[in-house]
Motif scaffolding. Structure first.
Motif, PDB file in Angstrom:
ATOM      1  N   SER A  10      11.066 -10.921  -3.231  1.00 11.93           N
ATOM      2  CA  SER A  10      12.394 -10.562  -2.734  1.00 11.93           C
ATOM      3  C   SER A  10      13.310 -10.130  -3.873  1.00 11.93           C
ATOM      4  O   SER A  10      14.241  -9.349  -3.668  1.00 11.93           O
ATOM      5  N   MET A  11      13.052 -10.622  -5.075  1.00 13.27           N
ATOM      6  CA  MET A  11      13.890 -10.280  -6.230  1.00 13.27           C
ATOM      7  C   MET A  11      13.425  -9.017  -6.941  1.00 13.27           C
ATOM      8  O   MET A  11      14.229  -8.176  -7.338  1.00 13.27           O
ATOM      9  N   VAL A  12      12.110  -8.856  -7.071  1.00 16.96           N
ATOM     10  CA  VAL A  12      11.608  -7.728  -7.863  1.00 16.96           C
ATOM     11  C   VAL A  12      11.406  -6.474  -7.037  1.00 16.96           C
ATOM     12  O   VAL A  12      11.542  -5.355  -7.536  1.00 16.96           O
ATOM     13  N   GLY A  13      11.074  -6.611  -5.738  1.00 17.50           N
ATOM     14  CA  GLY A  13      10.830  -5.450  -4.891  1.00 17.50           C
ATOM     15  C   GLY A  13       9.552  -4.721  -5.270  1.00 17.50           C
ATOM     16  O   GLY A  13       8.803  -5.152  -6.156  1.00 17.50           O
ATOM     17  N   PHE A  14       9.310  -3.604  -4.588  1.00 12.02           N
ATOM     18  CA  PHE A  14       8.110  -2.811  -4.859  1.00 12.02           C
ATOM     19  C   PHE A  14       8.371  -1.628  -5.786  1.00 12.02           C
ATOM     20  O   PHE A  14       7.449  -0.908  -6.144  1.00 12.02           O
ATOM     21  N   ALA A  15       9.633  -1.395  -6.158  1.00 12.07           N
ATOM     22  CA  ALA A  15       9.915  -0.312  -7.096  1.00 12.07           C
ATOM     23  C   ALA A  15       9.348  -0.679  -8.468  1.00 12.07           C
ATOM     24  O   ALA A  15       9.365  -1.838  -8.874  1.00 12.07           O
ATOM     25  N   GLU A  36       4.820   0.413 -13.180  1.00  8.18           N
ATOM     26  CA  GLU A  36       5.420   0.301 -14.505  1.00  8.18           C
ATOM     27  C   GLU A  36       5.606  -1.147 -14.939  1.00  8.18           C
ATOM     28  O   GLU A  36       6.069  -1.418 -16.043  1.00  8.18           O
ATOM     29  N   GLY A  37       5.299  -2.084 -14.046  1.00  7.35           N
ATOM     30  CA  GLY A  37       5.443  -3.493 -14.395  1.00  7.35           C
ATOM     31  C   GLY A  37       6.875  -3.989 -14.372  1.00  7.35           C
ATOM     32  O   GLY A  37       7.226  -4.899 -15.126  1.00  7.35           O
ATOM     33  N   ARG A  38       7.728  -3.403 -13.513  1.00 12.90           N
ATOM     34  CA  ARG A  38       9.110  -3.866 -13.385  1.00 12.90           C
ATOM     35  C   ARG A  38       9.118  -5.349 -13.042  1.00 12.90           C
ATOM     36  O   ARG A  38       8.339  -5.815 -12.219  1.00 12.90           O
ATOM     37  N   SER A  39      10.012  -6.111 -13.690  1.00 11.30           N
ATOM     38  CA  SER A  39      10.020  -7.563 -13.512  1.00 11.30           C
ATOM     39  C   SER A  39      11.401  -8.048 -13.118  1.00 11.30           C
ATOM     40  O   SER A  39      12.402  -7.335 -13.220  1.00 11.30           O
ATOM     41  N   ASP A  89       8.883   8.255  -5.826  1.00 11.21           N
ATOM     42  CA  ASP A  89       9.743   7.075  -5.729  1.00 11.21           C
ATOM     43  C   ASP A  89      11.146   7.321  -6.262  1.00 11.21           C
ATOM     44  O   ASP A  89      11.780   6.426  -6.827  1.00 11.21           O
ATOM     45  N   GLY A  90      11.653   8.516  -6.071  1.00 11.96           N
ATOM     46  CA  GLY A  90      13.035   8.814  -6.461  1.00 11.96           C
ATOM     47  C   GLY A  90      13.965   8.747  -5.273  1.00 11.96           C
ATOM     48  O   GLY A  90      13.553   8.637  -4.124  1.00 11.96           O
ATOM     49  N   GLY A  91      15.266   8.837  -5.524  1.00 13.07           N
ATOM     50  CA  GLY A  91      16.263   8.903  -4.457  1.00 13.07           C
ATOM     51  C   GLY A  91      16.218   7.697  -3.536  1.00 13.07           C
ATOM     52  O   GLY A  91      16.000   6.558  -3.949  1.00 13.07           O
ATOM     53  N   LEU A  92      16.386   7.966  -2.242  1.00 14.56           N
ATOM     54  CA  LEU A  92      16.438   6.887  -1.252  1.00 14.56           C
ATOM     55  C   LEU A  92      15.105   6.160  -1.152  1.00 14.56           C
ATOM     56  O   LEU A  92      15.067   4.960  -0.857  1.00 14.56           O
ATOM     57  N   THR A  93      13.988   6.848  -1.427  1.00 13.73           N
ATOM     58  CA  THR A  93      12.678   6.187  -1.382  1.00 13.73           C
ATOM     59  C   THR A  93      12.599   5.071  -2.413  1.00 13.73           C
ATOM     60  O   THR A  93      12.129   3.963  -2.114  1.00 13.73           O
ATOM     61  N   GLY A  94      13.072   5.353  -3.619  1.00 17.51           N
ATOM     62  CA  GLY A  94      13.086   4.322  -4.651  1.00 17.51           C
ATOM     63  C   GLY A  94      13.981   3.157  -4.277  1.00 17.51           C
ATOM     64  O   GLY A  94      13.646   1.993  -4.522  1.00 17.51           O
ATOM     65  N   VAL A  95      15.131   3.472  -3.673  1.00 18.04           N
ATOM     66  CA  VAL A  95      16.034   2.419  -3.213  1.00 18.04           C
ATOM     67  C   VAL A  95      15.347   1.570  -2.146  1.00 18.04           C
ATOM     68  O   VAL A  95      15.431   0.339  -2.147  1.00 18.04           O
ATOM     69  N   ALA A  96      14.651   2.244  -1.219  1.00 16.79           N
ATOM     70  CA  ALA A  96      13.960   1.524  -0.152  1.00 16.79           C
ATOM     71  C   ALA A  96      12.922   0.568  -0.715  1.00 16.79           C
ATOM     72  O   ALA A  96      12.772  -0.570  -0.235  1.00 16.79           O
ATOM     73  N   LEU A  97      12.198   0.989  -1.746  1.00 18.54           N
ATOM     74  CA  LEU A  97      11.177   0.131  -2.344  1.00 18.54           C
ATOM     75  C   LEU A  97      11.781  -1.117  -2.957  1.00 18.54           C
ATOM     76  O   LEU A  97      11.117  -2.154  -3.061  1.00 18.54           O
ATOM     77  N   VAL A 125       0.838  -1.207   0.000  1.00 14.97           N
ATOM     78  CA  VAL A 125       0.000   0.000   0.000  1.00 14.97           C
ATOM     79  C   VAL A 125       0.870   1.253   0.000  1.00 14.97           C
ATOM     80  O   VAL A 125       0.622   2.215  -0.741  1.00 14.97           O
ATOM     81  N   ALA A 126       1.927   1.255   0.825  1.00 17.49           N
ATOM     82  CA  ALA A 126       2.823   2.407   0.881  1.00 17.49           C
ATOM     83  C   ALA A 126       3.489   2.655  -0.468  1.00 17.49           C
ATOM     84  O   ALA A 126       3.588   3.797  -0.922  1.00 17.49           O
ATOM     85  N   ALA A 127       3.932   1.572  -1.114  1.00 19.75           N
ATOM     86  CA  ALA A 127       4.587   1.712  -2.427  1.00 19.75           C
ATOM     87  C   ALA A 127       3.621   2.270  -3.467  1.00 19.75           C
ATOM     88  O   ALA A 127       3.995   3.121  -4.299  1.00 19.75           O
ATOM     89  N   LEU A 128       2.369   1.805  -3.429  1.00 22.85           N
ATOM     90  CA  LEU A 128       1.375   2.285  -4.385  1.00 22.85           C
ATOM     91  C   LEU A 128       1.126   3.781  -4.193  1.00 22.85           C
ATOM     92  O   LEU A 128       1.089   4.558  -5.168  1.00 22.85           O
ATOM     93  N   ILE A 129       0.983   4.207  -2.943  1.00 21.97           N
ATOM     94  CA  ILE A 129       0.750   5.629  -2.661  1.00 21.97           C
ATOM     95  C   ILE A 129       1.944   6.475  -3.107  1.00 21.97           C
ATOM     96  O   ILE A 129       1.792   7.523  -3.751  1.00 21.97           O
ATOM     97  N   VAL A 130       3.156   6.013  -2.758  1.00 20.34           N
ATOM     98  CA  VAL A 130       4.368   6.754  -3.120  1.00 20.34           C
ATOM     99  C   VAL A 130       4.475   6.918  -4.630  1.00 20.34           C
ATOM    100  O   VAL A 130       4.786   8.009  -5.133  1.00 20.34           O
ATOM    101  N   GLN A 131       4.193   5.861  -5.374  1.00 24.71           N
ATOM    102  CA  GLN A 131       4.348   5.945  -6.828  1.00 24.71           C
ATOM    103  C   GLN A 131       3.227   6.748  -7.480  1.00 24.71           C
ATOM    104  O   GLN A 131       3.441   7.409  -8.494  1.00 24.71           O
TER     105      GLN A 131
END
Length: 446
Positions: free
Chosen positions: A392-397, A401-404, A130-138, A119-125
């Motif tokens: 664990s491999m794909v993360g929430f970032a 955009e459908g990152r895989s 989702d740039g900088g350290l936030t994107g890294v955290a995701l 939920v947090a990742a969805l709101i942030v994006q």
């Protein structure tokens, strides 16, 4: 909570192997502290202290202690399954009830973690934040979930591998070692595609199988086991294609961790032998009332702390960036001087997160189980472990955009992996009819 811990500690039977509980807590504690120490965050991103100071990679031969947790898991799974087998001699609901009994305290806090961060990742994006350290955290916060996925596989394979152990003993363990070696030969000598992923199974299940051997008192020469493992790992690193570090390093061509290698398996043998050599003094230590009380308390919240410790660490660094507090060059004198403060703050935030979410780690009140569905349980745990490993491999970032990422030989996305984990969890819960047939014990998760 304090009264409950005190009652649990006082009610512990003398027959309980308290050293196993100590190893469980200590291994997770070392992992958490190691992650906090290795993070090298600068204004440019997140690095790894072991890459900044390569000489420190040798410390991973003592501090990459996750094999100990899986070894302890094998010991506990053997005792739990045998207990259930005695309670259910007809065997009909055994598998489903065993899964739920072993996984309730693991999956419930994991599912909450996934939902909160999702939920947090969805709101942030949606807010383009989702740039900088936030994107890294995701990307980073889900990485420790690989451990959950592997542990799920261990639980799933316990009935089969325990049967093989009871029939063949050390030979069953040897077969897993031989399979791990064959995978590495195919990987490095013949460049067989995707086969390396098979060692997620063979390497970790071999370590898990050592727990079965311990449960039957069959690890009688721990010094020989430790020596063989240490010499084997040293030879493979010195003369083979294996790196020095027993944890993954950024940018390395070959990792001993992902997928696991024969060198990591030898490292696991060395650690198992070492902790068995320390069994007698460790047992004396944990029989002290204050020490045992601390172990019981830690066992009741260990999984929640493990799930949220990276969130706490990244929160500390995020606050430092937001407050314009300088981030010293990693490994500099100023960086080392700041390290105890960062760790203390991360520990404090972790404590707050544990206080918020630890109720999900508490097992529900249960009664004698009946019924259950083995097929539902098997499908459920398969979906859970694939979903958790994939996340664990794909993360929430890149959620929108459908990152895989590649899971074995299949491309997966965050929404797909979350769906698999949630559906799998519901199937496991349903398979046992919502009722358990055995309690895990006084000291917490086994």
């Amino acid at each position: 909570m304090e009264a409950r811990v005190r009652d649990l500690a006082a009610a512990t039977p003398d027959t309980r192997d308290r050293y196993v509980d100590l190893l469980r807590v200590a291994s997770l504690g070392v992992v958490v502290l190691g992650h906090w120490l290795m993070a090298a965050v600068t204004d440019d991103g997140v690095g790894n202290l072991l890459a900044v100071i390569p000489e420190l990679q040798l410390l991973t031969w003592a501090l990459q202690i996750m094999p100990v947790f899986f070894f302890v898991g094998g010991f506990s799974h053997a005792l739990s399954y045998r207990s259930l087998r005695r309670k259910h001699p007809d065997g009909s609901p055994l598998y489903a009830v065993f899964l739920r009994a072993r996984l309730q305290r693991l999956l419930r806090p994991t599912v909450v973690f996934i939902l909160v961060w999702g939920v947090a990742a969805l709101i942030v994006q949606l807010l383009d934040g989702d740039g900088g350290l936030t994107g890294v955290a995701l990307r980073l916060v889900t990485q420790p979930l690989w451990f959950i996925g592997i542990y799920l596989a261990m639980v799933a394979f316990t009935p089969l591998l325990l049967k093989l152990h009871e029939r063949h003993g050390w030979a069953a363990f040897g077969a897993l070692v031989a399979a791990a070696a064959a995978v590495d030969v195919a990987r490095f000598a013949f460049d067989v595609p995707h086969i390396a992923f098979a060692n997620f199974v063979f390497v970790w299940l071999a370590v898990h199988q050592l727990g079965f051997l311990r449960a039957d008192g069959r690890i009688r020469m721990p010094a020989a086991l430790a020596g063989a493992g240490l010499l084997g790992a040293a030879a493979l690193v010195a003369y083979g294609p294996y790196p020095l570090s027993m944890v993954g390093m950024p940018g390395e061509k070959v990792s001993n961790m992902a997928p696991p290698t024969l060198a990591l398996l030898c490292h696991g043998l060395w650690l198992v032998g070492a902790v068995e050599l320390l069994k007698n003094p460790g047992t004396r230590l944990v029989r002290r009332p204050r020490v045992w009380h601390a172990v019981v308390a830690a066992n009741g919240l260990a999984m929640t702390a493990f799930l949220w410790h990276l969130t706490a660490m990244l929160g500390v660094y995020g606050a430092m960036l937001a407050l314009d507090i300088p981030l010293p060059e990693p490994a500099s004198a100023a960086w080392w001087a700041q390290t105890p403060i960062r760790i203390a703050l991360a520990a404090g935030i972790t404590a707050l997160l544990v206080a918020t979410f630890r109720s999900f780690e508490r097992p529900k009140a249960t009664g004698p189980g009946a019924g259950g569905s083995g097929p539902f349980a098997a499908v459920g745990i398969t979906l859970c472990l694939l979903g958790v490993l994939g996340l664990s491999m794909v993360g929430f970032a890149g959620l929108l955009e459908g990152r895989s990422a590649m899971l074995i030989a299949v491309e997966v996305t965050a929404p797909t992996t979350v769906a698999m984990a949630l559906i799998g969890w519901l199937l496991v819960e349903r398979a046992a009819g919502g009722r358990l047939a055995v309690r895990d014990g006084a000291a917490g998760p086994k």
